[in-house]
Design a protein around this motif. Structure first.
Motif, PDB file in Angstrom:
ATOM      1  N   THR A  20       0.739  -1.141   0.008  1.00 21.32           N
ATOM      2  CA  THR A  20       0.122   0.102   0.230  1.00 21.32           C
ATOM      3  C   THR A  20       0.760   1.198   0.080  1.00 21.32           C
ATOM      4  O   THR A  20       1.950   1.111   0.638  1.00 21.32           O
ATOM      5  N   HIS A  21       0.435   2.056  -0.868  1.00 17.56           N
ATOM      6  CA  HIS A  21       1.306   3.551  -0.849  1.00 17.56           C
ATOM      7  C   HIS A  21       0.188   4.505  -0.546  1.00 17.56           C
ATOM      8  O   HIS A  21      -1.026   4.329  -0.793  1.00 17.56           O
ATOM      9  N   SER A  22       0.551   5.748   0.044  1.00 15.52           N
ATOM     10  CA  SER A  22      -0.373   6.641   0.712  1.00 15.52           C
ATOM     11  C   SER A  22      -0.437   7.730  -0.705  1.00 15.52           C
ATOM     12  O   SER A  22      -1.579   8.276  -0.811  1.00 15.52           O
ATOM     13  N   LYS A  23       0.462   7.752  -1.693  1.00 15.66           N
ATOM     14  CA  LYS A  23       0.210   8.447  -2.837  1.00 15.66           C
ATOM     15  C   LYS A  23       0.412   7.643  -3.978  1.00 15.66           C
ATOM     16  O   LYS A  23       1.093   6.495  -3.934  1.00 15.66           O
ATOM     17  N   TRP A  24      -0.208   7.986  -5.098  1.00  9.48           N
ATOM     18  CA  TRP A  24      -0.229   7.275  -6.242  1.00  9.48           C
ATOM     19  C   TRP A  24       1.101   7.279  -7.010  1.00  9.48           C
ATOM     20  O   TRP A  24       1.867   8.429  -6.984  1.00  9.48           O
ATOM     21  N   ALA A  25       1.633   6.505  -7.568  1.00 11.66           N
ATOM     22  CA  ALA A  25       2.935   6.218  -8.308  1.00 11.66           C
ATOM     23  C   ALA A  25       2.676   5.429  -9.580  1.00 11.66           C
ATOM     24  O   ALA A  25       2.080   4.428  -9.491  1.00 11.66           O
ATOM     25  N   GLY A  26       3.644   5.720 -10.515  1.00 12.31           N
ATOM     26  CA  GLY A  26       3.459   4.737 -11.888  1.00 12.31           C
ATOM     27  C   GLY A  26       4.191   3.347 -11.332  1.00 12.31           C
ATOM     28  O   GLY A  26       3.685   2.470 -11.967  1.00 12.31           O
ATOM     29  N   GLN A  27       5.258   3.282 -10.625  1.00 12.48           N
ATOM     30  CA  GLN A  27       5.736   2.179 -10.162  1.00 12.48           C
ATOM     31  C   GLN A  27       5.664   1.724  -8.649  1.00 12.48           C
ATOM     32  O   GLN A  27       5.628   2.605  -8.075  1.00 12.48           O
ATOM     33  N   CYS A  28       5.523   0.356  -8.552  1.00 16.08           N
ATOM     34  CA  CYS A  28       5.036   0.132  -7.136  1.00 16.08           C
ATOM     35  C   CYS A  28       6.606   0.021  -6.558  1.00 16.08           C
ATOM     36  O   CYS A  28       7.476  -0.727  -7.083  1.00 16.08           O
ATOM     37  N   SER A  29       6.562   0.582  -5.463  1.00 11.45           N
ATOM     38  CA  SER A  29       8.093   0.313  -4.811  1.00 11.45           C
ATOM     39  C   SER A  29       8.074  -0.874  -4.076  1.00 11.45           C
ATOM     40  O   SER A  29       9.326  -1.177  -3.585  1.00 11.45           O
ATOM     41  N   GLY A  30       7.083  -1.564  -3.978  1.00 16.45           N
ATOM     42  CA  GLY A  30       7.258  -2.935  -3.542  1.00 16.45           C
ATOM     43  C   GLY A  30       7.841  -4.197  -4.272  1.00 16.45           C
ATOM     44  O   GLY A  30       8.715  -4.966  -3.856  1.00 16.45           O
ATOM     45  N   CYS A  31       7.251  -4.202  -5.479  1.00 16.66           N
ATOM     46  CA  CYS A  31       7.892  -5.092  -6.466  1.00 16.66           C
ATOM     47  C   CYS A  31       8.230  -4.582  -7.808  1.00 16.66           C
ATOM     48  O   CYS A  31       8.740  -5.536  -8.608  1.00 16.66           O
ATOM     49  N   GLY A  32       8.216  -3.374  -8.010  1.00 17.22           N
ATOM     50  CA  GLY A  32       8.745  -2.597  -9.014  1.00 17.22           C
ATOM     51  C   GLY A  32       8.040  -2.728 -10.298  1.00 17.22           C
ATOM     52  O   GLY A  32       8.549  -2.486 -11.501  1.00 17.22           O
ATOM     53  N   GLN A  33       6.942  -3.241 -10.326  1.00 14.67           N
ATOM     54  CA  GLN A  33       5.785  -3.349 -11.584  1.00 14.67           C
ATOM     55  C   GLN A  33       5.279  -1.986 -11.785  1.00 14.67           C
ATOM     56  O   GLN A  33       5.112  -1.172 -11.155  1.00 14.67           O
ATOM     57  N   TRP A  34       5.107  -1.650 -13.050  1.00 13.67           N
ATOM     58  CA  TRP A  34       4.621  -0.424 -13.279  1.00 13.67           C
ATOM     59  C   TRP A  34       3.153  -0.596 -13.580  1.00 13.67           C
ATOM     60  O   TRP A  34       2.588  -1.696 -14.095  1.00 13.67           O
ATOM     61  N   ASN A  35       2.482   0.345 -13.304  1.00 14.65           N
ATOM     62  CA  ASN A  35       0.826   0.757 -13.519  1.00 14.65           C
ATOM     63  C   ASN A  35       0.005  -0.554 -12.836  1.00 14.65           C
ATOM     64  O   ASN A  35      -0.801  -1.116 -13.383  1.00 14.65           O
ATOM     65  N   THR A  36       0.491  -0.852 -11.617  1.00 17.54           N
ATOM     66  CA  THR A  36      -0.355  -1.711 -10.760  1.00 17.54           C
ATOM     67  C   THR A  36      -0.999  -1.073  -9.682  1.00 17.54           C
ATOM     68  O   THR A  36      -1.679  -1.956  -8.957  1.00 17.54           O
ATOM     69  N   LEU A  37      -0.897   0.209  -9.531  1.00 17.65           N
ATOM     70  CA  LEU A  37      -1.495   0.670  -8.299  1.00 17.65           C
ATOM     71  C   LEU A  37      -2.903   1.010  -8.523  1.00 17.65           C
ATOM     72  O   LEU A  37      -3.177   1.775  -9.726  1.00 17.65           O
ATOM     73  N   VAL A  38      -3.705   0.624  -7.870  1.00 19.15           N
ATOM     74  CA  VAL A  38      -5.397   1.125  -7.921  1.00 19.15           C
ATOM     75  C   VAL A  38      -5.484   1.695  -6.414  1.00 19.15           C
ATOM     76  O   VAL A  38      -5.156   1.316  -5.570  1.00 19.15           O
ATOM     77  N   GLU A  39      -6.541   2.741  -6.578  1.00 25.51           N
ATOM     78  CA  GLU A  39      -7.161   3.316  -5.556  1.00 25.51           C
ATOM     79  C   GLU A  39      -8.269   2.400  -4.965  1.00 25.51           C
ATOM     80  O   GLU A  39      -8.836   1.926  -5.590  1.00 25.51           O
ATOM     81  N   GLU A  40      -8.135   2.377  -3.752  1.00 25.10           N
ATOM     82  CA  GLU A  40      -8.965   1.604  -2.899  1.00 25.10           C
ATOM     83  C   GLU A  40      -9.357   2.511  -1.760  1.00 25.10           C
ATOM     84  O   GLU A  40      -8.540   3.096  -0.916  1.00 25.10           O
ATOM     85  N   VAL A  41     -10.839   2.333  -1.394  1.00 24.53           N
ATOM     86  CA  VAL A  41     -10.941   2.828  -0.042  1.00 24.53           C
ATOM     87  C   VAL A  41     -10.847   1.849   1.033  1.00 24.53           C
ATOM     88  O   VAL A  41     -11.314   0.578   0.748  1.00 24.53           O
TER      89      VAL A  41
END
Ligand code: TYD
Ligand code: MG
Length: 450
Positions: A20-41
């Motif tokens: 989980t990230h507090s801000k959106w980013a193009g790349q996940c800092s956890g696994c290095g994949q691109w465009n995998t972050l989605v917004e969730e409540v």
């Protein structure tokens, strides 16, 4: 169960690894994949605390408490190290259509005791029809077509099962968690509650997790830490062969390979894979070499095939592979060019393993090289010859693990000569001659290709 507070906040969750990230980013800092972050409540869910267990004297602990129960599917038991452990949760991941539901319905048909199959994807009628095809209709197999987690948990009380399958974890949801079905919060929250229930009731639970390329569903990776065992079910879509591996296993080894064939009446175990892989082999054809390989603990004789055609001038030569890593092939072609002075750059090269088996094993290198040179020179290799060994950048042939097991398998399937690295130990079987070579050019000479 899951004590959920009502403090909602927006999070950005990686659908691949669950970071989980507090801000959106193009790349996940956890696994290095691109465009995998989605917004969730996220309903800031407080992880539930399982009932307290008192400390015990080590001598009073039952060492057999996590004894696996055989599933009566031999290839599955092989991968699990004996069977399913009561109270454990296993995740079966794989692409849609690979055969997860089929395998688990067969498991439900043969597992001793009462079985509960929760279908959150297909209707009860669809599952019943498939069960008929698989000969899985039996009185103590219970079917629940349900997607709401509280109802799924209630069925544990109603049916008192000895084994439970939830197909799939991505389609069950807990209304108390707020976020939409399939989201990371849902998938993880539901899995956690199923883990708690499995432990409390000492029942093995198997969850199906689809792996999708688009990443629209939360993938099995977000569950890896929640479950005890992760199984990966793989195969080439157009081949009947299916490979089962444990990528995480709290109760046993992770290096066993299970093999199945998808047949008209479900999945059938393949006890002799080498025989299957070599079944359609035609001898006396250029561009073919058999390699004794190892996957996990299991020896597999695999035929490497190569086809070469003259490359058109002024364009880079084509390299197309199936079952073999394309970077590895490119490296081997460069070694053949530099160390054996063969004009591999002037040829388009197509290389594959027969039978659709995917192998990333250095022991395959030499056979791949011999198959390519055999194709380029239009010279078939002798039918009773196999080859193994890792090829180094200097053109040297290197030792690989489990040589005795490789040689024994080659001898068992009728091979009489095997080319291998110079440090390889003498074979146990005196019908087999080991031809030891130090370099790739030497191997080509021994194989009659230079
Ligand atoms: P399935 O178990 O539904 O895959 P998953 O649950 O992983 O999505 O398997 C679907 C494929 O298997 C489908 O293409 C049909 C094939 N199949 C057989 O070939 N033989 C069988 O006996 C069964 C039940 C399925
Ligand atoms: Mg399915």
């Amino acid at each position: 169960m899951m004590g959920a507070m009502t403090k909602n906040r927006i999070e950005h969750v990686c659908t691949d690894c669950g970071t989980t990230h507090s801000k959106w980013a193009g790349q996940c800092s956890g696994c290095g994949q691109w465009n995998t972050l989605v917004e969730e409540v996220s309903v800031a869910a407080v992880p539930s605390i399982p009932p307290a267990g008192p400390a015990a004297r080590i001598g009073d602990v039952d060492p057999h408490a996590s004894t696996p129960r055989p599933t009566s599917i031999g290839e599955l038991d092989r991968v699990l190290g004996g069977g399913l452990v009561p109270g454990s949760v296993t995740l079966l991941g794989g692409e849609p259509g690979i055969g997860k539901s089929t395998l688990l319905l067969q498991l439900m048909a043969s597992f001793p005791g009462t079985a509960l199959y929760v279908t959150a994807e297909e209707s009860a009628q669809q599952v019943r029809l498939r069960a008929e095809r698989l000969d899985a209709v039996r009185p103590d197999l219970w079917l629940l077509a349900e997607t709401a987690l509280p109802h799924v948990l209630a069925a544990f009380d109603d049916t008192r099962p000895d084994v439970v399958v939830v197909d799939s974890i991505q389609t069950v949801h807990d209304p108390a968690l707020g976020s939409p079905p399939g989201s990371v919060t849902q998938v993880r929250g539901c899995a956690q509650q199923l883990v708690n229930t499995a432990k409390q009731r000492d029942v093995p639970v198997v969850l199906v997790g689809h792996v999708t390329k688009e990443g629209s569903l939360a993938g099995p990776r977000v569950l890896e830490h929640v479950v005890d065992t992760v199984l990966a079910f793989e195969g080439e879509r157009h081949h009947a062969l299916r490979l089962l591996r444990a990528t995480k296993h709290r109760f046993g080894p992770t290096n066993e390979l299970g093999l199945f064939e998808m047949a008209g009446h479900g999945l059938v175990g393949v006890p002799d894979p080498s025989e299957l892989f070599l079944g359609d082999r035609r001898t006396g054809i250029p561009g073919s070499c058999v390699a004794p390989t190892i996957d996990g603990q299991r020896p597999l004789l695999v035929e490497v095939q190569a086809l070469t055609t003259p490359a058109p001038p002024n364009v880079p030569a084509r390299r197309t592979t199936q079952g073999i890593d394309s970077n590895r092939l490119a490296l081997l072609l460069a070694v053949l060019r530099q160390r054996a002075r063969l004009p591999t750059n002037e040829h388009d090269v197509y290389a594959s393993t027969a039978g659709g088996v995917r192998l990333a094993e250095p022991g395959l290198d030499l056979a791949a090289c011999l198959a390519v040179v055999s194709a380029m020179s239009d010279t078939p290799l002798p039918a009773d010859l196999a080859a193994f060994g890792e090829v180094g950048l200097g053109g040297e042939l290197r030792q690989v693990a489990h040589t005795p097991r490789r040689l024994a398998e080659a001898a068992r399937l009728g091979f009489r000569r095997v080319i291998g690295p110079k440090s390889a130990p003498e074979p146990d079987d005196d019908r087999l001659r080991l031809l030891r070579v130090a370099t790739l050019p030497e191997a080509l000479a021994v194989a009659g290709l230079s």
